[in-house]
Design a protein around this motif. Structure first.
Motif, PDB file in Angstrom:
ATOM      1  N   ILE A  23       0.567  -1.276  -0.129  1.00 36.66           N
ATOM      2  CA  ILE A  23      -0.086  -0.231   0.317  1.00 36.66           C
ATOM      3  C   ILE A  23       0.709   1.223   0.169  1.00 36.66           C
ATOM      4  CG2 ILE A  23      -1.494  -1.256   1.823  1.00 36.66           C
ATOM      5  CD1 ILE A  23      -0.728   0.029   3.889  1.00 36.66           C
ATOM      6  N   PRO A  24       0.235   2.624  -0.683  1.00 37.21           N
ATOM      7  CA  PRO A  24       0.985   3.529  -0.134  1.00 37.21           C
ATOM      8  C   PRO A  24       1.330   4.307   1.275  1.00 37.21           C
ATOM      9  CG  PRO A  24      -1.013   4.060  -1.695  1.00 37.21           C
ATOM     10  CD  PRO A  24      -0.762   2.291  -1.040  1.00 37.21           C
ATOM     11  N   LYS A  25       2.025   5.131   1.500  1.00 34.35           N
ATOM     12  CA  LYS A  25       1.896   5.663   3.026  1.00 34.35           C
ATOM     13  C   LYS A  25       0.852   7.430   2.505  1.00 34.35           C
ATOM     14  CE  LYS A  25       6.462   5.368   4.423  1.00 34.35           C
ATOM     15  NZ  LYS A  25       7.592   5.133   4.256  1.00 34.35           N
ATOM     16  N   ASN A  26       1.037   7.797   1.845  1.00 29.71           N
ATOM     17  CA  ASN A  26       0.272   9.036   0.961  1.00 29.71           C
ATOM     18  C   ASN A  26      -1.340   8.615   0.148  1.00 29.71           C
ATOM     19  OD1 ASN A  26       1.978  10.235   2.611  1.00 29.71           O
ATOM     20  ND2 ASN A  26       2.946  10.246   0.191  1.00 29.71           N
ATOM     21  N   ARG A  27      -2.403   9.223   0.615  1.00 26.76           N
ATOM     22  CA  ARG A  27      -3.597   9.486   0.251  1.00 26.76           C
ATOM     23  C   ARG A  27      -3.897   7.990   0.347  1.00 26.76           C
ATOM     24  NH1 ARG A  27      -0.484  12.743  -2.255  1.00 26.76           N
ATOM     25  NH2 ARG A  27      -0.128  11.084  -4.245  1.00 26.76           N
ATOM     26  N   ALA A  28      -4.233   7.438   1.101  1.00 21.07           N
ATOM     27  CA  ALA A  28      -4.577   5.966   1.051  1.00 21.07           C
ATOM     28  C   ALA A  28      -4.527   5.394   3.063  1.00 21.07           C
ATOM     29  CB  ALA A  28      -3.483   4.888   0.791  1.00 21.07           C
ATOM     30  N   VAL A  29      -5.535   4.603   3.307  1.00 26.42           N
ATOM     31  CA  VAL A  29      -6.088   4.112   4.678  1.00 26.42           C
ATOM     32  C   VAL A  29      -4.521   3.353   5.164  1.00 26.42           C
ATOM     33  CG1 VAL A  29      -7.160   2.012   4.184  1.00 26.42           C
ATOM     34  CG2 VAL A  29      -7.196   2.511   6.069  1.00 26.42           C
ATOM     35  N   GLY A  30      -3.658   3.472   5.904  1.00 23.11           N
ATOM     36  CA  GLY A  30      -2.959   2.399   6.272  1.00 23.11           C
ATOM     37  C   GLY A  30      -2.970   1.383   7.574  1.00 23.11           C
ATOM     38  N   ILE A  31      -2.483   0.626   7.593  1.00 22.42           N
ATOM     39  CA  ILE A  31      -3.063  -0.756   8.743  1.00 22.42           C
ATOM     40  C   ILE A  31      -3.958  -0.004  10.199  1.00 22.42           C
ATOM     41  CG2 ILE A  31      -2.555  -2.584  10.495  1.00 22.42           C
ATOM     42  CD1 ILE A  31      -2.624  -3.073   7.337  1.00 22.42           C
ATOM     43  N   THR A  32      -5.174   0.808  11.005  1.00 21.91           N
ATOM     44  CA  THR A  32      -5.343   1.027  11.472  1.00 21.91           C
ATOM     45  C   THR A  32      -6.595   0.099  12.266  1.00 21.91           C
ATOM     46  OG1 THR A  32      -7.596   1.715  10.075  1.00 21.91           O
ATOM     47  CG2 THR A  32      -5.659   3.091  10.387  1.00 21.91           C
ATOM     48  N   PRO A  33      -7.234   0.448  13.794  1.00 18.94           N
ATOM     49  CA  PRO A  33      -7.622  -0.576  14.697  1.00 18.94           C
ATOM     50  C   PRO A  33      -9.195  -1.016  13.071  1.00 18.94           C
ATOM     51  CG  PRO A  33      -7.149   0.913  15.817  1.00 18.94           C
ATOM     52  CD  PRO A  33      -6.940   1.958  14.390  1.00 18.94           C
ATOM     53  N   GLY A  34      -9.704  -0.353  12.941  1.00 19.57           N
ATOM     54  CA  GLY A  34     -10.732  -0.812  11.726  1.00 19.57           C
ATOM     55  C   GLY A  34     -10.392  -1.562  10.364  1.00 19.57           C
ATOM     56  N   VAL A  35      -9.395  -1.311  10.516  1.00 18.59           N
ATOM     57  CA  VAL A  35      -8.494  -2.795   9.163  1.00 18.59           C
ATOM     58  C   VAL A  35      -8.600  -3.652   9.477  1.00 18.59           C
ATOM     59  CG1 VAL A  35      -6.573  -2.846   7.666  1.00 18.59           C
ATOM     60  CG2 VAL A  35      -7.742  -0.693   7.697  1.00 18.59           C
ATOM     61  N   ILE A  36      -7.739  -3.755  11.419  1.00 20.70           N
ATOM     62  CA  ILE A  36      -7.627  -4.559  11.894  1.00 20.70           C
ATOM     63  C   ILE A  36      -8.810  -5.648  12.300  1.00 20.70           C
ATOM     64  CG2 ILE A  36      -7.236  -5.673  14.039  1.00 20.70           C
ATOM     65  CD1 ILE A  36      -4.757  -3.693  13.601  1.00 20.70           C
ATOM     66  N   LYS A  37      -9.814  -5.160  12.215  1.00 19.82           N
ATOM     67  CA  LYS A  37     -11.293  -5.626  12.800  1.00 19.82           C
ATOM     68  C   LYS A  37     -11.863  -6.245  11.605  1.00 19.82           C
ATOM     69  CE  LYS A  37     -15.154  -6.322  14.624  1.00 19.82           C
ATOM     70  NZ  LYS A  37     -16.043  -4.987  15.020  1.00 19.82           N
ATOM     71  N   ALA A  38     -11.513  -5.169  10.631  1.00 17.39           N
ATOM     72  CA  ALA A  38     -12.515  -5.255   9.102  1.00 17.39           C
ATOM     73  C   ALA A  38     -12.159  -6.897   7.963  1.00 17.39           C
ATOM     74  CB  ALA A  38     -12.085  -4.384   8.037  1.00 17.39           C
ATOM     75  N   SER A  39     -10.594  -6.675   8.920  1.00 17.01           N
ATOM     76  CA  SER A  39      -9.246  -7.914   8.187  1.00 17.01           C
ATOM     77  C   SER A  39     -10.204  -9.418   8.507  1.00 17.01           C
ATOM     78  CB  SER A  39      -8.501  -8.224   8.535  1.00 17.01           C
ATOM     79  OG  SER A  39      -7.901  -8.262   9.874  1.00 17.01           O
ATOM     80  N   ALA A  40     -10.433  -9.167  10.359  1.00 22.64           N
ATOM     81  CA  ALA A  40     -11.404 -10.542  10.394  1.00 22.64           C
ATOM     82  C   ALA A  40      -9.720 -11.598  11.234  1.00 22.64           C
ATOM     83  CB  ALA A  40     -12.632 -11.179  10.671  1.00 22.64           C
ATOM     84  N   GLY A  41      -8.852 -10.923  11.922  1.00 22.90           N
ATOM     85  CA  GLY A  41      -7.859 -12.050  12.289  1.00 22.90           C
ATOM     86  C   GLY A  41      -6.895 -11.765  11.047  1.00 22.90           C
ATOM     87  N   ALA A  42      -7.038 -11.473   9.547  1.00 19.62           N
ATOM     88  CA  ALA A  42      -6.208 -12.207   8.340  1.00 19.62           C
ATOM     89  C   ALA A  42      -4.950 -11.404   8.687  1.00 19.62           C
ATOM     90  CB  ALA A  42      -6.906 -11.521   7.263  1.00 19.62           C
TER      91      ALA A  42
END
Length: 245
Positions: free
Chosen positions: A127-146
């Motif tokens: 993923i890019p550092k700018n203008r994109a979502v990083g690994i946030t708590p919301g992403v971790i939850k949405a990944s369901a452990g992945a």
């Protein structure tokens, strides 16, 4: 990123525990019950992780999303390097299978991509550092452990990274509604970097120019584009199909 980093949700927390991710402390809602809650507490005690019972209001302070009665305090996510992802493929004796996301901004989309990447055996996501979502708590939850099983690298320049991947033998295939061929006609058995564009805008011009080929997903309905996570899932499963069946 904030110093204190929390992940919430039963699946996200239990997978973090199973994967031996570093967890400072677990917070469980008073009265929370169920098989997964029991498993979480058991795993935490086995690993010597402190467990504290708190009110659901307190959990709401820690984690803004749906925490399902359990929140873990962890250090911020540590990104991998692109070379780490390529090394995973090499160590498995497999052709690299890398997902490159060009500006995904929705945490749910990124989390869904990570889930599918794990299911399809991708070696990592870039993923890019700018203008994109990083690994946030919301992403971790949405990944369901992945997220515990899929390596994520964050780079300054996606275009430069594509050139570097080409230099080590990857074939860069981008998903685009105006692609030259249908996705199922592309050869995904080779070392491949699969490029998925952002929500609403698709792949940016410079990134598109650095793809070896652009593929399209046939559509016969009234709308002319798919959600980024859906499009990536279709393509990732085609890679899996070609390589394993």
């Amino acid at each position: 990123m904030d110093e204190e980093f929390y992940i919430g949700g039963k699946n996200a927390v239990v997978e973090a525990l199973k994967a031996n991710s570093f967890i400072d402390k677990l917070y469980i809602a008073v009265g929370a019950k169920g098989q997964i809650i029991d498993e979480i507490i058991k795993l935490a005690r086995e690993k010597g992780i402190p467990v504290q019972l708190v009110s659901r209001d307190k959990l709401d302070e820690f984690y803004a999303g749906k925490h399902q009665g359990v929140v873990a305090k962890t250090p911020p996510y540590v990104y991998k390097e692109v070379d780490d992802i390529l090394a995973i493929a090499k160590n498995k004796g497999e052709h690299p299978f890398v997902i490159i996301l060009d500006g995904i901004q929705d945490p749910n989309n990124l989390g869904s991509v990570l889930r599918t990447a794990d299911a399809c055996g991708a070696h990592g996501v870039i993923i890019p550092k700018n203008r994109a979502v990083g690994i946030t708590p919301g992403v971790i939850k949405a990944s369901a452990g992945a997220i515990q099983y899929v390596s994520v690298a964050r780079v300054t320049n996606i275009t430069r990274t594509l050139k570097e991947l080409k230099d080590v033998g990857l074939w860069i295939i981008g998903a685009d509604m105006d692609g030259a061929i249908n996705y199922c006609d592309a050869d995904f058995k080779v070392p491949v970097g699969l490029v998925i564009g952002s929500e609403g805008y698709g792949i940016s011009r410079l990134v598109k120019e650095n793809c070896d080929i652009l593929v399209k997903i046939p559509m016969v309905g009234k709308i002319n584009s798919l959600n980024a996570s859906i499009a990536s899932a279709i393509l990732m499963y085609e890679v899996l199909r070609q390589r394993n069946f």
